[in-house]
Design a protein around this motif. Structure first.
Motif, PDB file in Angstrom:
ATOM      1  N   SER A 240     -10.780 -10.922  -4.104  1.00 44.80           N
ATOM      2  CA  SER A 240     -10.240 -10.574  -2.778  1.00 44.80           C
ATOM      3  C   SER A 240     -11.358 -10.798  -1.804  1.00 44.80           C
ATOM      4  CB  SER A 240      -9.629  -9.220  -2.822  1.00 44.80           C
ATOM      5  OG  SER A 240     -10.549  -8.212  -2.929  1.00 44.80           O
ATOM      6  N   TRP A 241     -10.957 -10.954  -0.698  1.00 36.93           N
ATOM      7  CA  TRP A 241     -11.908 -11.219   0.657  1.00 36.93           C
ATOM      8  C   TRP A 241     -12.626  -9.924   1.151  1.00 36.93           C
ATOM      9  CZ3 TRP A 241      -8.372  -9.167   3.511  1.00 36.93           C
ATOM     10  CH2 TRP A 241      -8.638  -8.918   4.740  1.00 36.93           C
ATOM     11  N   ASN A 242     -11.634  -9.052   0.656  1.00 39.83           N
ATOM     12  CA  ASN A 242     -12.030  -7.455   1.318  1.00 39.83           C
ATOM     13  C   ASN A 242     -11.343  -6.761   0.575  1.00 39.83           C
ATOM     14  OD1 ASN A 242     -11.691  -5.360   3.504  1.00 39.83           O
ATOM     15  ND2 ASN A 242     -13.209  -6.415   4.556  1.00 39.83           N
ATOM     16  N   PRO A 243     -11.535  -5.253   0.426  1.00 43.43           N
ATOM     17  CA  PRO A 243     -10.840  -4.232  -0.176  1.00 43.43           C
ATOM     18  C   PRO A 243      -9.428  -4.129   0.584  1.00 43.43           C
ATOM     19  CG  PRO A 243     -12.901  -3.296  -0.593  1.00 43.43           C
ATOM     20  CD  PRO A 243     -13.058  -4.631   0.725  1.00 43.43           C
ATOM     21  N   LYS A 244      -9.359  -4.542   1.774  1.00 45.25           N
ATOM     22  CA  LYS A 244      -8.090  -4.339   2.700  1.00 45.25           C
ATOM     23  C   LYS A 244      -6.806  -4.726   1.872  1.00 45.25           C
ATOM     24  CE  LYS A 244     -10.578  -4.678   7.000  1.00 45.25           C
ATOM     25  NZ  LYS A 244     -10.777  -5.741   8.238  1.00 45.25           N
ATOM     26  N   SER A 245      -7.025  -5.553   1.254  1.00 45.30           N
ATOM     27  CA  SER A 245      -5.773  -6.235   0.493  1.00 45.30           C
ATOM     28  C   SER A 245      -5.887  -6.133  -1.273  1.00 45.30           C
ATOM     29  CB  SER A 245      -5.577  -7.681   0.462  1.00 45.30           C
ATOM     30  OG  SER A 245      -6.997  -8.345  -0.080  1.00 45.30           O
ATOM     31  N   ASN A 246      -6.982  -5.109  -1.640  1.00 43.18           N
ATOM     32  CA  ASN A 246      -7.128  -4.848  -3.144  1.00 43.18           C
ATOM     33  C   ASN A 246      -7.218  -3.339  -3.607  1.00 43.18           C
ATOM     34  OD1 ASN A 246      -9.642  -6.380  -5.241  1.00 43.18           O
ATOM     35  ND2 ASN A 246      -7.533  -5.425  -5.713  1.00 43.18           N
ATOM     36  N   THR A 247      -6.586  -2.536  -2.385  1.00 39.92           N
ATOM     37  CA  THR A 247      -6.714  -1.094  -2.379  1.00 39.92           C
ATOM     38  C   THR A 247      -5.536  -0.385  -1.616  1.00 39.92           C
ATOM     39  OG1 THR A 247      -7.910   1.035  -2.210  1.00 39.92           O
ATOM     40  CG2 THR A 247      -8.251  -0.707  -0.649  1.00 39.92           C
ATOM     41  N   GLY A 248      -5.078   0.622  -2.186  1.00 43.76           N
ATOM     42  CA  GLY A 248      -3.890   1.307  -1.105  1.00 43.76           C
ATOM     43  C   GLY A 248      -4.620   2.460  -0.292  1.00 43.76           C
ATOM     44  N   LEU A 249      -6.085   2.443  -0.007  1.00 50.79           N
ATOM     45  CA  LEU A 249      -6.878   3.414   0.700  1.00 50.79           C
ATOM     46  C   LEU A 249      -6.614   3.075   2.229  1.00 50.79           C
ATOM     47  CD1 LEU A 249      -9.242   5.451   0.025  1.00 50.79           C
ATOM     48  CD2 LEU A 249     -10.907   3.649   0.474  1.00 50.79           C
ATOM     49  N   ASN A 250      -6.573   4.138   2.957  1.00 54.34           N
ATOM     50  CA  ASN A 250      -6.407   4.022   4.530  1.00 54.34           C
ATOM     51  C   ASN A 250      -5.431   3.283   4.822  1.00 54.34           C
ATOM     52  OD1 ASN A 250      -8.876   5.601   4.257  1.00 54.34           O
ATOM     53  ND2 ASN A 250     -10.066   3.957   4.967  1.00 54.34           N
ATOM     54  N   GLY A 251      -4.104   3.520   4.151  1.00 51.01           N
ATOM     55  CA  GLY A 251      -2.959   2.459   4.625  1.00 51.01           C
ATOM     56  C   GLY A 251      -2.808   1.191   4.067  1.00 51.01           C
ATOM     57  N   MET A 252      -3.885   0.618   3.310  1.00 56.27           N
ATOM     58  CA  MET A 252      -3.830  -0.600   3.034  1.00 56.27           C
ATOM     59  C   MET A 252      -3.079  -0.698   1.591  1.00 56.27           C
ATOM     60  SD  MET A 252      -5.879  -2.431   4.980  1.00 56.27           S
ATOM     61  CE  MET A 252      -5.063  -1.662   6.245  1.00 56.27           C
ATOM     62  N   LYS A 253      -3.133  -1.978   1.103  1.00 55.32           N
ATOM     63  CA  LYS A 253      -1.972  -2.441  -0.074  1.00 55.32           C
ATOM     64  C   LYS A 253      -3.056  -3.333  -1.062  1.00 55.32           C
ATOM     65  CE  LYS A 253       2.107  -3.475   1.116  1.00 55.32           C
ATOM     66  NZ  LYS A 253       3.027  -4.269   1.840  1.00 55.32           N
ATOM     67  N   ASN A 254      -2.796  -2.910  -2.403  1.00 54.80           N
ATOM     68  CA  ASN A 254      -3.260  -3.691  -3.609  1.00 54.80           C
ATOM     69  C   ASN A 254      -2.403  -4.713  -3.920  1.00 54.80           C
ATOM     70  OD1 ASN A 254      -4.546  -4.879  -5.460  1.00 54.80           O
ATOM     71  ND2 ASN A 254      -4.665  -2.949  -6.868  1.00 54.80           N
ATOM     72  N   LEU A 255      -2.596  -5.977  -3.085  1.00 58.50           N
ATOM     73  CA  LEU A 255      -1.684  -7.061  -3.635  1.00 58.50           C
ATOM     74  C   LEU A 255      -1.901  -7.542  -5.049  1.00 58.50           C
ATOM     75  CD1 LEU A 255      -1.767  -8.975  -0.287  1.00 58.50           C
ATOM     76  CD2 LEU A 255      -0.012  -7.516  -1.148  1.00 58.50           C
ATOM     77  N   TYR A 256      -3.075  -7.237  -5.407  1.00 57.96           N
ATOM     78  CA  TYR A 256      -3.435  -7.602  -6.734  1.00 57.96           C
ATOM     79  C   TYR A 256      -3.058  -6.605  -7.983  1.00 57.96           C
ATOM     80  CZ  TYR A 256      -6.524 -10.934  -4.142  1.00 57.96           C
ATOM     81  OH  TYR A 256      -7.069 -11.825  -3.418  1.00 57.96           O
ATOM     82  N   SER A 257      -2.489  -5.580  -7.536  1.00 56.95           N
ATOM     83  CA  SER A 257      -1.859  -4.646  -8.612  1.00 56.95           C
ATOM     84  C   SER A 257      -0.791  -5.399  -9.545  1.00 56.95           C
ATOM     85  CB  SER A 257      -1.046  -3.526  -8.043  1.00 56.95           C
ATOM     86  OG  SER A 257       0.340  -3.747  -7.591  1.00 56.95           O
ATOM     87  N   ASP A 258      -0.683  -4.939 -10.804  1.00 59.31           N
ATOM     88  CA  ASP A 258       0.326  -5.368 -12.051  1.00 59.31           C
ATOM     89  C   ASP A 258       1.433  -5.533 -11.103  1.00 59.31           C
ATOM     90  OD1 ASP A 258      -2.225  -5.041 -13.425  1.00 59.31           O
ATOM     91  OD2 ASP A 258      -1.218  -3.396 -14.886  1.00 59.31           O
ATOM     92  N   HIS A 259       1.948  -4.254 -10.689  1.00 54.76           N
ATOM     93  CA  HIS A 259       3.560  -4.492 -10.003  1.00 54.76           C
ATOM     94  C   HIS A 259       3.546  -5.347  -9.054  1.00 54.76           C
ATOM     95  CE1 HIS A 259       6.903  -3.005  -8.167  1.00 54.76           C
ATOM     96  NE2 HIS A 259       6.518  -3.166  -7.345  1.00 54.76           N
ATOM     97  N   CYS A 260       2.614  -5.888  -8.285  1.00 53.46           N
ATOM     98  CA  CYS A 260       2.816  -7.051  -7.449  1.00 53.46           C
ATOM     99  C   CYS A 260       3.015  -8.399  -7.988  1.00 53.46           C
ATOM    100  CB  CYS A 260       1.877  -6.903  -6.279  1.00 53.46           C
ATOM    101  SG  CYS A 260       2.168  -5.687  -4.859  1.00 53.46           S
TER     102      CYS A 260
END
Length: 378
Positions: A240-260
């Motif tokens: 990922s280019w930044n944790p923004k798309s790789n974590t649920g922290l601070n209103g973000m989302k983990n697009l790389y999660s097993d579920h997604c």
């Protein structure tokens, strides 16, 4: 009896492979920290296949030597990039082989053997989403057309994995570098994994709002599944280019999660073994954003897998020295740190000498509680 036990012990040592337990990598029972650098390319998109490696060999080997001599243990390398010369495409955009001259697998085997001889682990990154060159239509076909993606998996990816899976220096696979470069951050969806509006104004989509999250995550899911079904011990990530798309922290989302990933590709085998993310400071303020790994302990992200800081450097390091950044990663729960990048081209790239100094800051570390072993015998 003693001879038999010694033989079995030696066999276990020779056959040892990296494995993951909890948030960390282990090798021969010891926790590992990956200290190294990116050698993303020597000639962007023209390093592997079609007998090109013979013209790049000296530079690739020199970086292995540099990492080894400065106390590091790992390198991240790009393979297909945007499909410039591998895999081999036909006129319809379907993949018919690894490369036209069928040299790619032999080249990678040679490179991996040299790395093993120097006790360096290699992580192979297949594709790049951070740029769009004149061959990007080939990659676009694989992302958008499932028949074309199947052709790549069947005629290039699976043969590569089968041929390379027993190479002890092959530590892992990275499916795509920074898919966020070409993601559409403005798509609403009833499925939370495909709703990318949380990335609006984040900087994502800097090379165009080209693909949906669903398309990109399916692209990752299918390739991960193919790798892990061909080699069940393989370790796979996507950077990922930044944790923004790789974590649920601070209103973000983990697009790389097993579920997604499973929601997008419907293959339960296509989930990542570990996460990897990148971080650079703001060019104007020279400050890291609030989600940067260099502002957090790894456990603050709520990720239940290892996390490697897979790109960073001193040039855009938030006024930190390269040694301080490597040391922070080591003592704050991360599984590794790779500087950007050994080619040292461009104003945002550290010199090779600077990166070597970063490696030396961790030379010989073996804190099994806080970091892990760096010097390894492969």
């Amino acid at each position: 009896m003693l001879t038999s036990l010694l033989f079995l012990s030696l066999a276990a040592w020779v056959d040892a492979r990296l494995y993951i337990h909890g948030d960390h990598f282990y090798y021969n029972g010891q926790r590992v920290f990956f200290s190294g650098m990116n050698q993303a390319w020597v000639s962007y998109g023209y390093d592997w296949g079609n007998d090109q490696y013979q013209h790049r060999r000296n530079k690739f080997q020199s970086v292995i030597n540099a990492v080894k001599n400065n106390g590091g243990n790992s390198i991240r390398v790009w393979v297909h990039v945007e499909g410039q010369t591998s895999p081999q495409f036909d006129h319809t955009g379907h993949v018919i082989g690894t490369d036209a001259s069928h040299s790619l697998i032999n080249e990678l085997n040679e490179y991996l053997q040299y790395a093993r001889n120097h006790q360096i682990f290699i992580f192979l990154c297949l594709w790049n989403g951070a740029d769009r060159g004149n061959t990007n239509a080939r990659l676009e076909g694989l992302i958008k057309d499932t028949n074309k993606l199947h052709s790549y998996i069947n005629h290039a990816l699976v043969p590569m994995v089968k041929a390379l899976k027993d190479q002890p220096a092959l530590a892992g696979w990275d499916i795509i570098n920074e898919m966020e470069g070409v993601i559409n951050p403005n798509l609403h969806s009833r499925e939370p994994c495909f709703d990318t509006t949380f990335l609006r104004s984040s900087g994502a989509g800097w090379k165009g709002h080209i693909y949906s999250a669903q398309e990109l995550l399916r692209f990752i899911n299918w390739q991960v599944a193919a790798i892990r079904q061909t080699d069940p011990q393989a370790l796979v990530t996507a950077g990922s280019w930044n944790p923004k798309s790789n974590t649920g922290l601070n209103g973000m989302k983990n697009l790389y999660s097993d579920h997604c990933l499973i929601t997008a590709g419907h293959n339960n085998a296509g989930t990542l073994n570990f996460y990897s993310t990148h971080t650079y400071d703001d060019k104007n303020s020279h400050q890291y954003d609030s989600l940067s790994p260099f502002k957090h302990d790894k456990n603050q992200y709520g990720l239940k897998k290892p996390l490697i800081i897979a790109e960073f450097n001193q040039v855009r390091g938030g006024h930190n020295t390269i040694g301080e950044l490597f040391t922070y990663a080591y003592y704050h729960g991360y599984a590794g740190a790779w500087s950007w990048h050994a080619n040292a081209d461009g104003s945002d790239t550290d010199s090779l000498a600077t990166q070597e100094a970063g490696l030396r800051s961790l030379r010989g570390k073996n804190d099994q509680t806080n970091g892990g072993i760096i010097h390894l015998t492969i």
